[in-house]
Write a protein that holds these residues in place. Sequence first.
Motif, mmCIF file in Angstrom:
data_model
loop_
_atom_site.group_PDB
_atom_site.id
_atom_site.type_symbol
_atom_site.label_atom_id
_atom_site.label_comp_id
_atom_site.label_asym_id
_atom_site.label_seq_id
_atom_site.Cartn_x
_atom_site.Cartn_y
_atom_site.Cartn_z
ATOM 1 N N ILE A 1 1.004 -1.337 0.057
ATOM 2 C CA ILE A 1 0.011 0.136 -0.178
ATOM 3 C C ILE A 1 0.839 1.057 -0.203
ATOM 4 O O ILE A 1 0.970 1.974 -0.664
ATOM 5 C CB ILE A 1 -0.840 0.240 1.042
ATOM 6 N N LYS A 2 2.378 0.960 1.032
ATOM 7 C CA LYS A 2 2.870 2.608 0.842
ATOM 8 C C LYS A 2 3.623 2.306 1.758
ATOM 9 O O LYS A 2 4.534 1.713 2.527
ATOM 10 C CB LYS A 2 2.079 3.282 1.940
ATOM 11 N N ILE B 1 15.051 6.165 -3.335
ATOM 12 C CA ILE B 1 14.369 5.225 -2.881
ATOM 13 C C ILE B 1 13.588 4.610 -4.310
ATOM 14 O O ILE B 1 12.520 2.541 -3.734
ATOM 15 C CB ILE B 1 13.064 5.511 -1.663
ATOM 16 N N ASN B 2 13.611 4.614 -5.099
ATOM 17 C CA ASN B 2 13.292 3.581 -6.668
ATOM 18 C C ASN B 2 13.871 2.254 -5.991
ATOM 19 O O ASN B 2 12.765 0.934 -6.247
ATOM 20 C CB ASN B 2 13.623 4.146 -7.708
ATOM 21 N N GLY B 3 14.673 1.968 -5.468
ATOM 22 C CA GLY B 3 15.428 0.389 -5.190
ATOM 23 C C GLY B 3 14.672 -0.246 -4.374
ATOM 24 O O GLY B 3 14.470 -1.685 -5.081
ATOM 25 N N ALA B 4 13.507 0.342 -3.372
ATOM 26 C CA ALA B 4 13.271 -0.648 -2.939
ATOM 27 C C ALA B 4 11.635 -0.722 -3.897
ATOM 28 O O ALA B 4 11.112 -1.943 -3.714
ATOM 29 C CB ALA B 4 12.560 0.600 -1.548
ATOM 30 N N SER B 5 10.731 0.582 -3.588
ATOM 31 C CA SER B 5 9.597 0.557 -4.636
ATOM 32 C C SER B 5 9.852 -0.515 -6.258
ATOM 33 O O SER B 5 8.767 -1.655 -5.949
ATOM 34 C CB SER B 5 9.714 1.544 -5.653
ATOM 35 N N ASP B 6 11.148 -0.687 -6.955
ATOM 36 C CA ASP B 6 11.602 -1.550 -7.706
ATOM 37 C C ASP B 6 11.095 -3.088 -7.686
ATOM 38 O O ASP B 6 10.835 -3.960 -8.157
ATOM 39 C CB ASP B 6 12.938 -1.373 -8.446
ATOM 40 N N LEU B 7 12.013 -3.227 -6.480
ATOM 41 C CA LEU B 7 12.000 -4.416 -5.289
ATOM 42 C C LEU B 7 10.902 -5.424 -4.977
ATOM 43 O O LEU B 7 9.968 -6.507 -5.534
ATOM 44 C CB LEU B 7 12.931 -4.372 -4.337
ATOM 45 N N PHE B 8 10.108 -3.916 -4.597
ATOM 46 C CA PHE B 8 8.199 -4.507 -5.285
ATOM 47 C C PHE B 8 7.613 -4.861 -6.145
ATOM 48 O O PHE B 8 6.847 -5.834 -5.699
ATOM 49 C CB PHE B 8 7.408 -3.839 -3.517
ATOM 50 N N HIS C 1 2.637 1.261 -5.466
ATOM 51 C CA HIS C 1 1.947 1.542 -4.430
ATOM 52 C C HIS C 1 2.621 3.599 -3.957
ATOM 53 O O HIS C 1 2.916 3.894 -4.865
ATOM 54 C CB HIS C 1 3.820 1.346 -2.963
ATOM 55 N N ALA C 2 1.591 3.605 -2.898
ATOM 56 C CA ALA C 2 1.923 5.053 -3.081
ATOM 57 C C ALA C 2 3.537 4.856 -2.296
ATOM 58 O O ALA C 2 3.849 4.082 -1.345
ATOM 59 C CB ALA C 2 0.750 5.368 -1.530
ATOM 60 N N ARG C 3 3.805 5.938 -2.261
ATOM 61 C CA ARG C 3 5.202 6.787 -1.647
ATOM 62 C C ARG C 3 5.235 7.596 -1.302
ATOM 63 O O ARG C 3 5.258 8.461 -1.764
ATOM 64 C CB ARG C 3 6.367 6.315 -2.605
ATOM 65 N N SER C 4 6.413 7.963 0.103
ATOM 66 C CA SER C 4 6.837 9.129 0.411
ATOM 67 C C SER C 4 8.942 9.597 0.086
ATOM 68 O O SER C 4 9.316 7.846 0.835
ATOM 69 C CB SER C 4 6.652 9.698 1.943
ATOM 70 N N ALA C 5 8.959 9.859 -0.551
ATOM 71 C CA ALA C 5 10.752 9.661 -0.353
ATOM 72 C C ALA C 5 11.676 11.169 0.513
ATOM 73 O O ALA C 5 11.600 12.625 -0.433
ATOM 74 C CB ALA C 5 11.136 10.084 -1.874
ATOM 75 N N VAL C 6 11.662 10.959 1.580
ATOM 76 C CA VAL C 6 12.509 11.952 2.167
ATOM 77 C C VAL C 6 13.859 12.666 2.511
ATOM 78 O O VAL C 6 14.824 11.357 3.055
ATOM 79 C CB VAL C 6 11.225 12.202 3.430
ATOM 80 N N GLY C 7 14.617 13.363 2.337
ATOM 81 C CA GLY C 7 15.602 13.831 2.977
ATOM 82 C C GLY C 7 15.813 14.057 4.196
ATOM 83 O O GLY C 7 14.620 14.778 4.430
ATOM 84 N N VAL C 8 16.657 13.796 4.467
ATOM 85 C CA VAL C 8 16.747 13.715 6.252
ATOM 86 C C VAL C 8 18.251 14.253 6.815
ATOM 87 O O VAL C 8 18.934 13.745 6.265
ATOM 88 C CB VAL C 8 15.997 12.240 7.861
ATOM 89 N N ALA C 9 18.054 14.219 7.629
ATOM 90 C CA ALA C 9 19.589 14.878 8.317
ATOM 91 C C ALA C 9 20.909 13.566 8.743
ATOM 92 O O ALA C 9 21.956 14.165 8.314
ATOM 93 C CB ALA C 9 19.676 16.121 9.252
ATOM 94 N N ALA C 10 19.547 13.309 9.754
ATOM 95 C CA ALA C 10 20.956 11.829 10.060
ATOM 96 C C ALA C 10 19.747 10.349 9.820
ATOM 97 O O ALA C 10 18.271 11.028 10.467
ATOM 98 C CB ALA C 10 21.163 11.889 11.252
#
Length: 158
Positions: free
Chosen positions: A95-96, A114-121, A131-140
């Motif tokens: 789903i997500k 994050i396409n690495g995960a999406s492609d695997l699914f 699926h629906a998806r979010s790809a977020v940049g974070v500091a750590a």
Amino acid sequence: MNQIELRLSAIGLTVPDAPAPAGAYVPAIQDGRRVYTSGQLPMAAGSLLQTGKVGEGDGLVSPEQANKLAEVCALNALGAIKALVGDLERVAQVIKVVGFVASDPSFTGQPGVINGASDLFKVAFGDAGTHARSAVGVAALPLDAPVEVEVLVALKDE
């Protein structure tokens, strides 16, 4: 081995055992027909495969490397789901997917990582892997991981 694991095996991948939690949580939890995974890091055999920030340049994890690490995170999520429900054939739909990328401040390619995960699914589940998806940049991220992925799936009616 079920069809999902056979598809992954055909591209040289194996669903691992559920990774041990690194804190006070469980790898996955079921609520009715939904399974939520905790954030999965790119761990293999109990060790983080790579550390650091993702970006372009010396001393950074390349986007291509991070894409492969996201794939490992997705495999770990499948391991957590399998450990909870017993068989990945029970998954009706991914789903997500939420992906976090520890990013160099100038890096904006989180979706490609994050396409690495999406492609695997998509390989594992075919159309049910869309699926629906979010790809977020974070500091750590925990343990200085470059990537973390969490997943929500729906199970088939029993």
